[in-house]
Scaffold this motif. Sequence first.
Motif, PDB file in Angstrom:
ATOM      1  N   HIS A  93      21.014  -5.680  37.552  1.00 33.27           N
ATOM      2  CA  HIS A  93      22.116  -5.069  38.684  1.00 33.27           C
ATOM      3  C   HIS A  93      23.677  -5.186  37.637  1.00 33.27           C
ATOM      4  O   HIS A  93      24.249  -4.333  38.339  1.00 33.27           O
ATOM      5  CB  HIS A  93      23.005  -6.210  39.717  1.00 33.27           C
ATOM      6  N   HIS A  94      23.339  -5.479  36.466  1.00 32.72           N
ATOM      7  CA  HIS A  94      24.279  -4.923  35.328  1.00 32.72           C
ATOM      8  C   HIS A  94      23.836  -4.589  33.507  1.00 32.72           C
ATOM      9  O   HIS A  94      23.791  -5.385  33.316  1.00 32.72           O
ATOM     10  CB  HIS A  94      25.768  -5.969  35.419  1.00 32.72           C
ATOM     11  N   CYS A  95      23.812  -3.329  33.309  1.00 36.07           N
ATOM     12  CA  CYS A  95      23.452  -3.256  31.977  1.00 36.07           C
ATOM     13  C   CYS A  95      24.249  -1.851  31.672  1.00 36.07           C
ATOM     14  O   CYS A  95      24.747  -1.089  32.585  1.00 36.07           O
ATOM     15  CB  CYS A  95      22.144  -3.732  31.685  1.00 36.07           C
ATOM     16  N   HIS A  96      24.006  -1.281  30.590  1.00 37.30           N
ATOM     17  CA  HIS A  96      24.616  -0.254  29.326  1.00 37.30           C
ATOM     18  C   HIS A  96      23.320   0.249  28.642  1.00 37.30           C
ATOM     19  O   HIS A  96      22.349  -0.211  29.061  1.00 37.30           O
ATOM     20  CB  HIS A  96      25.419  -0.733  28.764  1.00 37.30           C
ATOM     21  N   GLY A  97      23.579   1.644  28.287  1.00 37.44           N
ATOM     22  CA  GLY A  97      22.351   2.295  27.354  1.00 37.44           C
ATOM     23  C   GLY A  97      22.507   1.658  26.444  1.00 37.44           C
ATOM     24  O   GLY A  97      22.933   0.346  25.722  1.00 37.44           O
TER      25      GLY A  97
ATOM     26  N   PHE B 254      30.815   0.643  42.121  1.00 37.01           N
ATOM     27  CA  PHE B 254      31.896   0.832  41.760  1.00 37.01           C
ATOM     28  C   PHE B 254      32.217  -0.654  40.170  1.00 37.01           C
ATOM     29  O   PHE B 254      31.600  -1.850  40.597  1.00 37.01           O
ATOM     30  CB  PHE B 254      33.269   1.417  41.435  1.00 37.01           C
ATOM     31  N   LYS B 255      32.511  -0.142  39.431  1.00 38.00           N
ATOM     32  CA  LYS B 255      32.892  -1.539  38.507  1.00 38.00           C
ATOM     33  C   LYS B 255      34.426  -1.866  37.194  1.00 38.00           C
ATOM     34  O   LYS B 255      34.832  -0.822  37.603  1.00 38.00           O
ATOM     35  CB  LYS B 255      32.411  -1.590  37.365  1.00 38.00           C
ATOM     36  N   SER B 256      35.036  -2.258  37.618  1.00 35.38           N
ATOM     37  CA  SER B 256      36.278  -2.944  37.327  1.00 35.38           C
ATOM     38  C   SER B 256      36.535  -3.484  36.406  1.00 35.38           C
ATOM     39  O   SER B 256      35.671  -5.140  36.635  1.00 35.38           O
ATOM     40  CB  SER B 256      37.215  -3.039  38.572  1.00 35.38           C
TER      41      SER B 256
ATOM     42  N   LEU C 295      30.714 -10.804  37.980  1.00 33.99           N
ATOM     43  CA  LEU C 295      29.575 -10.457  36.922  1.00 33.99           C
ATOM     44  C   LEU C 295      30.102 -11.272  35.274  1.00 33.99           C
ATOM     45  O   LEU C 295      31.558 -11.842  34.516  1.00 33.99           O
ATOM     46  CB  LEU C 295      30.117  -8.338  35.344  1.00 33.99           C
ATOM     47  N   HIS C 296      29.367 -12.023  34.501  1.00 30.32           N
ATOM     48  CA  HIS C 296      28.716 -12.845  33.746  1.00 30.32           C
ATOM     49  C   HIS C 296      29.640 -14.514  33.936  1.00 30.32           C
ATOM     50  O   HIS C 296      28.606 -15.750  34.004  1.00 30.32           O
ATOM     51  CB  HIS C 296      29.944 -12.396  32.730  1.00 30.32           C
ATOM     52  N   ASN C 297      30.130 -14.596  34.257  1.00 25.73           N
ATOM     53  CA  ASN C 297      32.128 -15.536  34.252  1.00 25.73           C
ATOM     54  C   ASN C 297      31.576 -16.616  33.710  1.00 25.73           C
ATOM     55  O   ASN C 297      31.505 -18.231  33.691  1.00 25.73           O
ATOM     56  CB  ASN C 297      30.826 -15.797  36.224  1.00 25.73           C
TER      57      ASN C 297
ATOM     58  N   SER D 211      21.271  -8.109  32.840  1.00 24.24           N
ATOM     59  CA  SER D 211      21.419  -8.711  31.031  1.00 24.24           C
ATOM     60  C   SER D 211      22.789  -8.564  30.451  1.00 24.24           C
ATOM     61  O   SER D 211      22.793  -8.822  29.566  1.00 24.24           O
ATOM     62  CB  SER D 211      20.334  -7.891  30.323  1.00 24.24           C
ATOM     63  N   ASP D 212      23.610  -7.480  31.404  1.00 28.79           N
ATOM     64  CA  ASP D 212      23.959  -7.063  30.621  1.00 28.79           C
ATOM     65  C   ASP D 212      24.429  -6.465  29.342  1.00 28.79           C
ATOM     66  O   ASP D 212      25.490  -6.549  28.456  1.00 28.79           O
ATOM     67  CB  ASP D 212      25.796  -8.306  30.380  1.00 28.79           C
ATOM     68  N   ALA D 213      23.114  -6.191  28.951  1.00 29.13           N
ATOM     69  CA  ALA D 213      22.752  -5.810  27.478  1.00 29.13           C
ATOM     70  C   ALA D 213      23.782  -4.550  27.463  1.00 29.13           C
ATOM     71  O   ALA D 213      23.650  -3.274  27.832  1.00 29.13           O
ATOM     72  CB  ALA D 213      21.791  -5.277  27.275  1.00 29.13           C
TER      73      ALA D 213
HETATM   74 ZN   LIG Z   1      28.910  -4.722  30.672  1.00 26.75          ZN
END
Ligand SMILES: [Zn+2]
Length: 373
Positions: free
Chosen positions: A9-13, A160-162, A262-264, A316-318
């Motif tokens: 639910h949260h990652c990047h390219g 959305f993300k902040s 996220l992450h925490n 993964s927040d990769a």
């Molecule tokens: Zn991230």
Amino acid sequence: MQHAPLIDHHCHGVVTKELDRTGLEALMSESYLPPPTGTHQFQKPLGLAIRRHCSALLDLEPLASADDYVARRTALGSREVSRRLLVAGGVATHLIDTGHRSGEISTPEEFAALSGHAVREVVRIESVAEEVAASGVSAAEFPARFEEELRRRSRDAVGFKSVVAYRTTFRIEQTAPARSEVIEATGRWLAASEGRRPRLADAVIIRHGLWAAAGIARERRMPIQLHVGFGDPDVYMHACDPTHFTDFMRFMEAWGVPITLLHNYPFVREAGWLAEIFQNVYYDVGAILNFTGASSTRVMRDALEMGPYSKQLFSSDAFGLPELHYLGVVLFRRALSQVLDEWLRAGDCGTRDVEEISHAIGHGNAARIYGLA
Ligand SMILES: [Zn+2]
């Protein structure tokens, strides 16, 4: 046990250009600077985890040396390494934050083509503000243009993300600012960023963005992701404890807008507690399992300590490296199954519970709150 499909639910390219060792190592850390002379980024849990879990996918023995790993990676080329690692991760759907260094990484379309997985977009609020500010808008026009742009950009997005915690910490006023305050703050911001790409760190404008996004999220039943703790080096960690942002979470609870923390790290227990207390709060330990590697099961144990398993999510927040996408999956599955095995052996849950918990955290919770099939 059969693996449930995962929603990241949260990652990047990923970076698609070729990476030399310096470029690779830069993406193994959230620091702005390289490690001290005479040391390198493989000398930490993440480095060990990459060597242990990713080597075989590059046709090397597990725990191949850092030198051999980098040499083999270079020989295969970035695209092939990305393809192998992303396909092997087997994630069903990636929710991609497109607002961070987007010029350096794959677009969602490129990512979907490389991985063969479905991709949906999450819109980063502060990046939209910065783009609007750079477009030559006046301070008086800014609040409405920013809202319009958030609406337009999020039309096909799922959330959305902040990054408010990075930019101002969580210790700020959390109500919606008056329009006159936003215009005044924007005037100061635009004047100060004359000739440079505007970087948003003004609490009034960020609050405006959060509330404008919240209005859209309320209408469209979309979550707002909040970055918490570990991440970029521009944080004052003690003030990024998510319990400082309780008022905003409470406002959003009244509006029925889900907040995903996220992450925490290192506030895993605080996040679990917030999820226990507030109807609309969800949390993950994404990125942290990668960076704690061999100790990631302990982090997962903390994450499962109190938080409802109907509120925890997988991510993964990769960013940049396909290794981080792959490890995110491997370490998540390992940590979760090790903790649930302990519970099972102690008689604290049954096999049906293990399946239900794994499915909820890996897939079901995200599918429900992001409106995914
Ligand atoms: Zn991230």
